[in-house]
Design an enzyme around this catalytic site. Structure first.
Site, mmCIF file in Angstrom:
data_model
loop_
_atom_site.group_PDB
_atom_site.id
_atom_site.type_symbol
_atom_site.label_atom_id
_atom_site.label_comp_id
_atom_site.label_asym_id
_atom_site.label_seq_id
_atom_site.Cartn_x
_atom_site.Cartn_y
_atom_site.Cartn_z
ATOM 1 C CD GLU A 127 -2.937 1.166 2.291
ATOM 2 O OE1 GLU A 127 -2.825 0.342 3.205
ATOM 3 O OE2 GLU A 127 -3.828 2.011 2.237
ATOM 4 N N GLY A 267 2.691 2.450 10.886
ATOM 5 C CA GLY A 267 2.408 1.636 12.060
ATOM 6 C C GLY A 267 2.291 0.153 11.754
ATOM 7 C CB ALA A 268 0.460 -2.265 11.566
ATOM 8 C CG MET A 269 0.165 -3.236 4.862
ATOM 9 S SD MET A 269 -0.857 -1.817 4.388
ATOM 10 C CE MET A 269 -2.076 -2.648 3.385
ATOM 11 C CG HIS A 303 -6.292 0.393 12.499
ATOM 12 N ND1 HIS A 303 -7.091 1.514 12.417
ATOM 13 C CD2 HIS A 303 -5.698 0.266 11.292
ATOM 14 C CE1 HIS A 303 -6.969 2.036 11.209
ATOM 15 N NE2 HIS A 303 -6.122 1.312 10.501
ATOM 16 C CD GLU A 304 -3.032 -2.174 10.611
ATOM 17 O OE1 GLU A 304 -3.471 -2.392 9.467
ATOM 18 O OE2 GLU A 304 -2.735 -1.035 11.012
ATOM 19 C CG HIS A 307 -7.769 -2.161 7.782
ATOM 20 N ND1 HIS A 307 -8.607 -1.229 7.225
ATOM 21 C CD2 HIS A 307 -6.681 -1.461 8.219
ATOM 22 C CE1 HIS A 307 -8.050 -0.017 7.316
ATOM 23 N NE2 HIS A 307 -6.885 -0.131 7.932
HETATM 24 N N1 TRP Z 1 -3.190 0.797 5.683
HETATM 25 C C1 TRP Z 1 -2.278 0.907 6.774
HETATM 26 C C2 TRP Z 1 -3.079 1.116 8.056
HETATM 27 O O1 TRP Z 1 -4.051 1.745 8.091
HETATM 28 C C3 TRP Z 1 -1.336 2.027 6.685
HETATM 29 C C4 TRP Z 1 -0.410 2.152 5.543
HETATM 30 C C5 TRP Z 1 -0.585 2.815 4.396
HETATM 31 C C6 TRP Z 1 0.913 1.789 5.516
HETATM 32 N N2 TRP Z 1 0.545 2.909 3.679
HETATM 33 C C7 TRP Z 1 1.495 2.289 4.349
HETATM 34 C C8 TRP Z 1 1.685 1.091 6.398
HETATM 35 C C9 TRP Z 1 2.818 2.149 4.069
HETATM 36 C C10 TRP Z 1 3.011 0.911 6.110
HETATM 37 C C11 TRP Z 1 3.588 1.453 4.978
HETATM 38 O O2 TRP Z 1 -2.795 0.659 9.081
HETATM 39 ZN ZN ZN Z 2 -5.753 1.474 8.548
#
Ligand code: TRP
Ligand code: ZN
Length: 880
Positions: A127, A267-269, A303-304, A307
């Site tokens: 992302e 933070g995280a994905m 949160h993750e 999703h």
């Molecule tokens: N979608 C991720 C979240 O909401 C965040 C995210 C977007 C992200 N771009 C990223 C995380 C690039 C790491 C690197 O938690």
């Molecule tokens: Zn998110």
């Protein structure tokens, strides 16, 4: 100067994709230096799209193309075109299998986007547009496909090979290699693809879903961190249960995996079935992580996980719809945290973040709506507007609909759009369809930038026992949006009587029998609204915007007495805190204007009442007694007086410490930690209150304060208490601070996340020589420009969390930041661009500082070959 300014992407240019991809079969031959990727894509024309010129263009960046074939036939170079951003196959049939072979260099990838190396492992971040750095693809979220992934790698260096979905097979190959195959049965956009390879330890548990299915839960970490996963695992299980109970959402695969990596941009994905985390949001033990860290882990894990439904099963049509998944998911994680901990305290800390970050963004040159209409680099739009204001916009809809109807509306949303890529408008339509309400005007919240201002006046008429609230709203202009329309918003109010009791909330014309007490939601739509309450024997004190029912700036002509009264009596925790904040803001801004001004004794009395209020929740009391932050205060001034604000804070803290020394000490002593660390709202609250009292005692230089800090630093078994004491000792300066820093480093030098704290505590100290220190720390053996957590803990902390030193009048802080941005941009544009945002509000300062900041931003903009990320922020920041 940037020669060809990069082109913006615009919402109005959205067209459905000309081709769809149903199936993706990826084959990775993995290695750190060179990885080969073969992609077989099953492609067909999209019946819903208009026909183009018969060619197909796939996105691809930093890929070395080795081969292209269609339906088994190799293409000659005359049959396709390649440039730095794409591959175009000149003639394609209506349905076909496209094979591409490329190779990439993970170890050279410092941007941490695509496939990259973190320590000894390989990981991906796709992302928003990272998948195109792995293979040629229609890299847009409305192209959803099923994936199989085959990974070949050295068996010893990469014993663990992970991707999305379920494992299909694992077997040994020749030459010391092995192969693992994965299949993800759910169609997904490419940004949710993930791959992980390395020598990882795993913690494994199972979760039984509401319908009785058993799901394997696995947390993968570097082996030395296996002892820090308990809290993450507990949080995950709580989140899974909560989503079943509150939203009726069950997990859908047999396996849910989390991997912690130490080089991570955010933070995280939420990659499908394989969430990848910044290790800061996984690893936690009481000795190494603070209460805030524990809360962060719980919130981000949730949160993750959330999703999976809000983002993955239902995703975004295009990146302008980012808040569809992020706003809703933040709202969901906020509510989860509120249910797990203290609702009032959770809300306060969420609002604190919103006001500090989002209000500032909304008032600056980067202001944009929750649904932006144009971007140069989408990575610049992962903002607090899209996330936190987006969450407020969902929250307002939940408030307007009420809990039962909101639940019906989300059920409808999940049912109607499962498996689709949709828009924020589709979401609102579900809210309308389930409730029968018209949210046409409400939609403006998605399209209009800027923080609305609400001016409220209350008038009591003793003659007829009526009380009229007059509400005016106005949204100031933002870049590109000079005119704003009025917004539809819920205004939660209560009316309090002389002894703090809740008065009836009966509007003119309503039946006496239906009158509620407590809280009532008024719906504001027009620029000017009047609400006339009747049946009141006395002048009430209004409690307004309870629970922060809308993301607005509220102005009301409260007297100091009213605020003290609300601070003492309001039943709404948020409103009580907010009254205290307003009161303290008044005092602090008064001190900025005239530093010798006296502080009303009534304030100390109110402060003392809360401090000693043994029936009150300690966490809430700590929030109420915390001064507003320096950047929030800066926002309240026409021209920011950085030094004045800092001095006012120090002065008020000192006066509180002097005035209430005995009470502070008694509260400090009464909250002393006993027994093992507990992650409960009560224990967290006790530590917060204790450490707050210690900070006031230190501010007043109370006789034993340094000893108390030293003792706490030495004796504490949890990082919350250690950090609180260390921060105070370092700020105090002298030998005590240096000794503590040295001891802390020695004890924790093998724990990177703790060493991040060691860096940031030095970077945020208010000592006058802090910049020198930061510059010195950049040459420390543990510092690296290639690790985002480290960069944030030193450079980020100094530039965003130390306003008084960063904004030093000589401009040294600005020069330092600009140098670092230019150094970082070629390595990691996302991080460089985020740092630059800390100068974006340069117009809010005095002319001398304005000139200094402006010159530094111009110096950046003048550099050739800036990334799109930094270019966009620099250019927009200087635009008039
Ligand atoms: N979608 C991720 C979240 O909401 C965040 C995210 C977007 C992200 N771009 C990223 C995380 C690039 C790491 C690197 O938690
Ligand atoms: Zn998110």
């Amino acid at each position: 100067m940037y020669r060809d300014a990069p082109h913006p992407t615009r919402l109005e240019d959205y067209r459905p994709p000309e081709f769809l991809i149903d199936q993706v079969d990826l084959h990775f031959d993995l290695d750190l230096d060179l990885t080969r990727v073969a992609a077989e894509l099953t492609i067909r024309r999209n019946p819903a799209a208009t026909r183009g010129d018969g060619s197909l263009t796939l996105q691809g960046e930093q890929l070395a193309l080795d081969q292209v074939a269609i339906d088994g036939h190799l293409l000659t170079p005359a049959e396709y075109r390649v440039d730095t951003e794409s591959l175009t196959v000149l003639r394609v049939p209506d349905r076909f299998r496209l094979l591409t072979r490329v190779h990439i260099h993970p170890a050279r990838n410092t941007a941490l986007e695509g496939l990259y190396q973190s320590g000894e492992m390989l990981c991906t971040q796709c992302e928003a547009e990272g998948f195109r750095r792995i293979t040629y693809f229609l890299d847009r979220p409305d192209v959803m496909a099923r994936y199989t992934v085959t990974i070949d790698a050295n068996r010893v260096r990469f014993p663990v090979l992970l991707s999305n979905g379920n494992p299909l097979e694992a077997r040994d190959l020749e030459g010391g290699r092995h192969r693992v195959r994965w299949e993800d049965p759910f169609p997904k956009p490419s940004y949710l693809f993930a791959l992980i390879a390395g020598e990882l330890g795993v913690v494994e548990e199972t979760f039984t879903t509401a319908s009785g299915r058993s799901v394997g839960l696995r947390i993968y970490v570097e082996p030395q961190n296996l002892d820090k996963c308990d809290h993450a695992m507990r949080s995950l299980k709580k989140a899974m249960r909560w989503d079943e109970e509150r939203y009726g959402r069950e997990y859908d695969l047999d396996l849910f995996m989390i991997v912690a990596v130490s080089h991570f941009n955010m933070g995280a994905m939420e990659n499908k079935g394989l969430n990848v985390f910044n290790d800061k949001f996984v690893l936690a033990r009481p000795e190494t992580a603070t209460d805030q860290d524990f809360l962060g882990v719980e919130g981000v894990i949730a949160h993750e996980y959330f999703h999976n439904w809000t983002g993955n099963r239902i995703t975004c049509r295009d990146w302008f719809q980012l808040s569809l998944k992020e706003g809703f998911t933040v709202f969901r994680d906020q509510e989860f945290s509120a249910d797990m901990g203290s609702r009032g305290v959770t809300r306060i800390s969420d609002v604190r973040t919103l006001r500090a970050a989002q209000f500032a963004e909304d008032g600056g040159p980067m202001a944009h709506p929750v649904r932006p209409t144009s971007y140069i680099e989408i990575n610049n739009f992962y903002t607090s507007t899209v996330y936190e204001k987006g969450a407020e916009v969902v929250r307002m809809q939940a408030t307007l609909l009420g809990p039962e109807v909101f639940r019906r509306a989300t059920d409808l949303y999940f049912e109607r759009h499962d498996g689709q890529a949709v828009t924020t408008d589709d979401f609102v339509t579900c809210m309308e369809d389930a409730s029968g309400r018209d949210l046409t005007q409400f939609r403006r919240w998605y399209a209009q930038a800027g923080t609305p201002q609400l001016r409220v006046k209350g008038e009591y008429a003793a003659a007829d026992g009526s009380y009229t609230l007059t509400v005016r709203q106005h949204t100031p202009a933002t870049p590109g949006q000079p005119q704003k329309g009025p917004l539809h918003l819920p205004l939660a109010v209560g009316l309090l009587g002389r002894d703090g009791e809740a008065l009836p909330l009966r509007l003119d014309g309503e039946d006496e029998a239906v009158a509620t007490r407590g809280t009532r939601i008024l719906e504001v739509r027009a620029a000017l609204e009047r609400f006339r309450f009747v049946g009141l024997q006395e002048r009430p004190v209004p409690s307004l915007l309870r629970g922060f029912s809308a993301p607005v700036k509220l102005q009301c002509d409260f007297t100091d007495d009213d605020l003290q009264f609300l601070m003492a009596h309001d039943t709404d925790g948020f409103a009580r805190w907010d009254a205290a904040q307003s009161l303290m803001q008044r005092i602090l801004l008064g001190l900025v204007a005239s530093p010798r001004k006296s502080v009303p004794t009534a304030f100390f009395a109110a402060f003392r009442d809360t401090l000693l209020d043994a029936r009150g929740e300690p966490a809430l009391r700590a929030e109420v007694l915390t001064l507003p932050g320096e950047s929030y205060l800066a926002d309240q001034m026409a021209v920011v007086d950085v030094d004045g604000i800092h001095r006012a804070g120090e002065s008020l803290r000192r006066r509180i410490g002097e005035e209430l020394a005995a009470d502070l000490l008694s509260v400090y002593t009464a909250q002393a930690e006993s027994g093992p660390y507990a992650f409960t709202p009560a224990a967290i609250g006790r530590r917060a209150l204790k450490n707050l009292t210690l900070s006031y005692l230190m501010a007043a230089d109370a006789p034993n304060a340094v000893t108390l800090c030293r003792d706490q630093f030495a004796a504490a078994h949890n990082m919350t208490d250690v950090m609180a004491a260390l921060r105070l000792l370092v700020d105090h300066g002298g030998a005590a601070g240096e000794e503590a820093l040295a001891a802390f480093y020695d004890r924790w030098s093998a724990q990177p996340l703790v060493i991040d704290k060691w860096f940031s505590i030095q970077a945020t100290s208010s000592r006058a020589d802090v910049l020198e220190r930061v510059v010195g720390l950049m040459t420390h053996a543990d510092f690296s420009m290639r690790n985002p957590n480290r960069v944030r803990s030193l450079i980020g902390a100094f530039c965003t969390a130390n306003p008084v030193r960063f904004h030093a009048a000589d401009g040294a802080g600005y020069r330092f930041l600009a140098d670092r941005i230019l150094e970082l941009d070629p390595l990691n544009p996302q991080i460089a661009s985020r740092l630059l945002k800390s100068m974006s509000r340069w117009r809010r300062y005095d002319p001398a500082r304005q000139a200094l900041m402006r010159a530094e931003i111009a110096r950046i903009l003048a550099v050739d070959a800036l990334s799109k990320d930094v270019y966009e922020v620099a250019a927009k920041t200087l635009e008039d």
